[in-house]
Design a protein around this motif. Structure first.
Motif, PDB file in Angstrom:
ATOM      1  N   ALA A 105     -10.036 -17.719  17.325  1.00  0.00           N
ATOM      2  CA  ALA A 105     -11.160 -16.813  17.538  1.00  0.00           C
ATOM      3  C   ALA A 105     -11.777 -17.026  18.918  1.00  0.00           C
ATOM      4  O   ALA A 105     -11.769 -18.136  19.459  1.00  0.00           O
ATOM      5  N   GLY A 106     -12.277 -15.959  19.485  1.00  0.00           N
ATOM      6  CA  GLY A 106     -12.893 -16.047  20.801  1.00  0.00           C
ATOM      7  C   GLY A 106     -11.895 -16.002  21.934  1.00  0.00           C
ATOM      8  O   GLY A 106     -12.192 -16.414  23.049  1.00  0.00           O
ATOM      9  N   GLY A 107     -10.681 -15.520  21.658  1.00  0.00           N
ATOM     10  CA  GLY A 107      -9.698 -15.378  22.721  1.00  0.00           C
ATOM     11  C   GLY A 107      -8.934 -16.640  23.037  1.00  0.00           C
ATOM     12  O   GLY A 107      -8.277 -16.724  24.085  1.00  0.00           O
ATOM     13  N   ARG A 108      -9.010 -17.652  22.168  1.00  0.00           N
ATOM     14  CA  ARG A 108      -8.302 -18.903  22.443  1.00  0.00           C
ATOM     15  C   ARG A 108      -6.815 -18.783  22.075  1.00  0.00           C
ATOM     16  O   ARG A 108      -6.442 -18.000  21.208  1.00  0.00           O
ATOM     17  N   THR A 109      -6.016 -19.593  22.761  1.00  0.00           N
ATOM     18  CA  THR A 109      -4.581 -19.656  22.488  1.00  0.00           C
ATOM     19  C   THR A 109      -4.262 -20.988  21.842  1.00  0.00           C
ATOM     20  O   THR A 109      -4.609 -22.049  22.372  1.00  0.00           O
ATOM     21  N   VAL A 110      -3.623 -20.928  20.694  1.00  0.00           N
ATOM     22  CA  VAL A 110      -3.213 -22.136  19.978  1.00  0.00           C
ATOM     23  C   VAL A 110      -1.690 -22.141  19.908  1.00  0.00           C
ATOM     24  O   VAL A 110      -1.074 -21.172  19.452  1.00  0.00           O
TER      25      VAL A 110
END
Length: 319
Positions: free
Chosen positions: A72-77
């Motif tokens: 969420a919030g544009g993060r990359t995992v």
């Protein structure tokens, strides 16, 4: 991306079958760019190499819901799965996507390695391109300025072979390969006659096929001598050479040059007498011709003798 962006999940498909440390260049880029890198297997063989490269890896096995929330919030995992993968996670992501109730992150399956032999060369070309554009020293180099390095690397490769040092051999082969890729990358920028590493490789493939009709065609060659004779005939036709000495680089070391010229004359059946006076250079020429006729590479023989002499000098020095 805004804070409401669902972000991105990267599933790295590298498994335990991948040689430790040998991840593809896109995989390394993704690992460094990710906000979080997760790995459920604390004994995964890639972990020591990732940590050495400065990649922070968390030991975690998230559920599908936890993974979506982490993005969420544009993060990359990025998730580095175990060798067997995680069916539970992929099924959970599919279930969430099908429900229509969750804003799903972008999902990317990224190959961590290639299966085809030679595929790491693709990484080399990509890395060389980036270094050429981003490195101040590399971006300023020219064909002419790199000549000395090509010569040095070739000699270092010869030394590794003669020493029987397998580790050094692997490294020096890489350094020689670097020269090829470097020059090919520079050649792409030529405004009048540009060519790429693919053009270089394509020309080489065509040459190998054309000069090995006993492998790719209908001709036969039972001995190395027959192969060599055909190779020389084909080269003569391709190059349209007037003399057997055409194509012999005069800038090579003198002993090798003398042997090469003598070998060309002998192969062509030319009876050309060697200079007979007592000049040292001409005596060396005669020795080189004699060695070549006996099937001995005079450069290699002289280097071997010089190494023995060097060891004797060191012994006299008490080393």
């Amino acid at each position: 991306m805004t804070s409401e962006s669902p972000g991105r999940v990267v599933l790295l498909t590298a498994s335990h079958r991948v040689a430790p440390g040998l991840l593809s260049w896109p995989a390394w880029q993704a690992l460094h760019a990710a906000d979080r890198v997760l790995c459920p297997d604390e004994h995964h063989p890639q972990l020591p190499y990732l940590r050495e490269a400065g990649v922070a890896v968390e030991h975690a096995l998230p559920t599908a819901e936890e993974l979506v929330e982490a993005c969420a919030g544009g993060r990359t995992v990025l998730l580095l799965p175990s060798g067997e993968g995680d069916r539970r996670l992929t099924d959970g992501l599919a279930r969430l996507a099908g429900s229509g109730r969750v804003a799903m992150p972008e999902l990317e399956l990224l190959p961590g390695s290639y299966d085809l032999p030679g595929a790491r060369l693709l990484d080399l070309v990509q890395v060389m391109d980036r270094v050429r554009r981003a490195c101040p020293w590399t971006s300023a180099q020219t064909h002419e300025g790199l000549v000395k390095y090509a010569i040095e690397e070739a000699y270092e490769l010869v030394e590794a072979i003669e020493d029987g040092d397998r580790t050094a051999l692997r490294e020096e082969l890489g350094d020689v390969l670097l020269q090829v890729v470097f020059h090919a990358r520079i050649a792409e920028e030529d405004p009048e006659e540009p060519f790429s590493v693919d053009d270089v490789a394509g020309t080489l493939v065509e040459k190998l096929i054309h000069r090995h009709p006993h492998v790719f065609g209908d001709e036969t060659a039972e001995t190395p001598e027959e192969v060599h004779a055909h190779w020389q005939r084909t080269k003569a036709v391709e190059k349209r050479r007037e003399s057997v000495t055409d194509g012999v680089p005069l800038g090579q070391p003198g002993l090798a040059l003398a042997a090469k010229l003598a070998g060309r004359a002998r192969s062509a059946g030319l009876d050309v007498p060697l200079p007979a006076d007592g000049d040292v250079g001409r005596e060396l020429l005669a020795l080189a011709a004699r060695a070549e006729a006996a099937g001995v590479d005079p450069e290699t023989a002289l280097r071997a003798a010089a190494r023995t002499y060097r060891d004797a000098i060191r012994a006299a020095e008490g080393l």
